[in-house]
Design an enzyme around this catalytic site. Structure first.
Site, PDB file in Angstrom:
ATOM      1  N   HIS A  51      -5.495  -8.456  -7.429  1.00 18.29           N
ATOM      2  CA  HIS A  51      -4.020  -8.092  -8.447  1.00 18.29           C
ATOM      3  C   HIS A  51      -3.236  -8.612  -8.304  1.00 18.29           C
ATOM      4  CE1 HIS A  51      -4.932  -5.739  -4.992  1.00 18.29           C
ATOM      5  NE2 HIS A  51      -3.193  -6.251  -4.817  1.00 18.29           N
ATOM      6  N   HIS A  81       4.106  -8.576  -0.894  1.00 18.19           N
ATOM      7  CA  HIS A  81       4.307  -9.614  -2.260  1.00 18.19           C
ATOM      8  C   HIS A  81       4.995  -9.084  -3.592  1.00 18.19           C
ATOM      9  CE1 HIS A  81       2.676  -5.149  -1.592  1.00 18.19           C
ATOM     10  NE2 HIS A  81       2.406  -5.029  -2.991  1.00 18.19           N
ATOM     11  N   GLU A  93       7.947  -1.800  -9.982  1.00 13.55           N
ATOM     12  CA  GLU A  93       7.709  -0.685 -10.127  1.00 13.55           C
ATOM     13  C   GLU A  93       8.363   0.721 -10.049  1.00 13.55           C
ATOM     14  OE1 GLU A  93       4.735  -0.918  -6.962  1.00 13.55           O
ATOM     15  OE2 GLU A  93       3.214  -0.880  -8.469  1.00 13.55           O
ATOM     16  N   HIS A 106       7.481  -6.229  -2.187  1.00 18.32           N
ATOM     17  CA  HIS A 106       7.034  -5.195  -1.187  1.00 18.32           C
ATOM     18  C   HIS A 106       6.778  -6.375  -0.327  1.00 18.32           C
ATOM     19  CE1 HIS A 106       5.435  -1.977  -4.756  1.00 18.32           C
ATOM     20  NE2 HIS A 106       7.256  -2.160  -4.467  1.00 18.32           N
TER      21      HIS A 106
HETATM   22  N1  LIG Z   1       2.255  -2.104  -3.905  1.00 21.86           N
HETATM   23  S1  LIG Z   1       2.424  -1.312  -2.007  1.00 21.86           S
HETATM   24  O1  LIG Z   1       3.611  -1.860  -1.262  1.00 21.86           O
HETATM   25  O2  LIG Z   1       2.321   0.369  -2.085  1.00 21.86           O
HETATM   26  C1  LIG Z   1       0.686  -1.813  -1.399  1.00 21.86           C
HETATM   27  C2  LIG Z   1      -0.497  -1.760  -1.361  1.00 21.86           C
HETATM   28  C3  LIG Z   1      -1.635  -2.418  -0.546  1.00 21.86           C
HETATM   29  C4  LIG Z   1      -1.068  -2.266   0.308  1.00 21.86           C
HETATM   30  S2  LIG Z   1      -1.609  -3.044   1.969  1.00 21.86           S
HETATM   31  O3  LIG Z   1      -1.407  -4.435   1.936  1.00 21.86           O
HETATM   32  O4  LIG Z   1      -1.028  -2.292   2.858  1.00 21.86           O
HETATM   33  N2  LIG Z   1      -2.897  -1.962   1.853  1.00 21.86           N
HETATM   34  C5  LIG Z   1      -3.139  -0.958   2.325  1.00 21.86           C
HETATM   35  C6  LIG Z   1      -4.656  -1.330   1.851  1.00 21.86           C
HETATM   36  C7  LIG Z   1      -5.689  -1.677   2.091  1.00 21.86           C
HETATM   37  C8  LIG Z   1      -7.499  -0.623   1.792  1.00 21.86           C
HETATM   38  C9  LIG Z   1      -6.756   0.660   3.273  1.00 21.86           C
HETATM   39  S3  LIG Z   1      -5.012   0.462   3.070  1.00 21.86           S
HETATM   40  S4  LIG Z   1       0.612  -2.006   0.354  1.00 21.86           S
HETATM   41 ZN   LIG Z   2       3.334  -3.359  -3.822  1.00 22.66          ZN
END
Ligand SMILES: NS(=O)(=O)c1ccc(S(=O)(=O)NCc2cccs2)s1
Ligand SMILES: [Zn+2]
Length: 248
Positions: A51, A81, A93, A106
């Site tokens: 995504h 990202h 966002e 982010h």
């Molecule tokens: N757009 S955002 O900054 O809110 C993020 C989305 C996903 C993020 S992560 O890389 O921390 N994965 C989070 C997880 C993956 C699996 C279990 S929790 S940060």
């Molecule tokens: Zn993000």
């Protein structure tokens, strides 16, 4: 109307992103300046996660961290990202006084002082700290161009390539004033584990650079190519939260 139960499983009081209504934020003089230190030697690889694309960092040491500001303890840099839209009219966002921006960066950190790992940290309300930086259209951003020059190596889902020497500090605006509130991941599983730190000054990206983001594919090599035209979550209810500001 869903059947209500004593345990309200539909209660999600701290979802992100939100509209930040600047007339309703509360200046908090106890908020300290952010301490941010990023070592360019921490960057490891660029990954197409389907995504969006992530730049991932070595996080088995404290060489790249954020602390102070609204935080207790220190948080290790994990990944960064972007979110973008199908046109330059939206894509961020967080929304500021109803204004959308064309993209948002982010920078994701986890609470390494309190938790043994990132996977453990995401299970706790103070597990992550994400710095959000709004992007506005202007001249091309040379640091983002360095990332774009490698996107063809990660065009399809799950592709990755080495990506070192990224100086994340050069992606930050000079003004480090911020808004902060307790929120969530903006992608599944939407865990309510994030202290959001949204910088009040935007950085620049060109329209052409955003066009390249939209060329990334969410499909794997064997599938019919589909572009990631947009990947931003709609704003969520503020509920009982108050956004605090580090500046008046
Ligand atoms: N757009 S955002 O900054 O809110 C993020 C989305 C996903 C993020 S992560 O890389 O921390 N994965 C989070 C997880 C993956 C699996 C279990 S929790 S940060
Ligand atoms: Zn993000």
């Amino acid at each position: 109307m869903g059947v209500s139960t004593s345990r309200n499983e539909h209660c999600r009081p701290r979802q992100s992103p939100i509209n930040i209504y600047t007339k309703k934020v509360r200046y908090d003089s106890s908020l300290r300046p952010l301490y941010i230190y990023y070592d360019p030697k921490s960057s490891r690889r660029l990954v197409n996660v389907g995504h969006c694309f992530n730049v991932e960092f070595e996080d088995n040491n404290d060489k790249s961290v954020v602390s102070d500001g609204p935080l207790t303890g220190y948080y290790r840099l994990r990944q960064l990202h972007f979110h973008w839209g199908s046109s330059d009219q939206d894509g961020s966002e967080h929304v500021i006084d109803g204004q959308t921006y064309p993209a948002e960066l982010h920078i994701v950190h986890w609470n390494a002082q309190k938790y043994p790992s990132f996977d453990e940290a995401v299970k706790h309300p103070d597990g992550l700290a994400v710095i959000g930086v709004l992007l506005k259209i202007g001249e091309a951003n040379p640091v983002i161009q360095n990332i774009i020059n490698n996107l063809d190596k990660v065009k399809t889902k799950n592709k990755e390539c080495p990506f070192t020497q990224l100086d994340v500090s050069s992606l930050l605006p000079n003004d480090r004033n911020y808004w902060t509130y307790q929120g969530s991941l903006t992608t599944p599983p939407y865990s309510e584990c994030v202290t959001w730190i949204v910088l009040q000054e935007a950085i620049l990206i060109s329209s052409e650079q955003l066009f390249h983001f939209r060329g990334l594919l969410c499909t794997s090599e064997s599938e019919k190519p589909t572009c990631i035209l947009e990947n931003h979550r709609p704003i969520q209810p503020l509920e009982a939260r108050v956004v605090r500001s580090s500046s008046k």
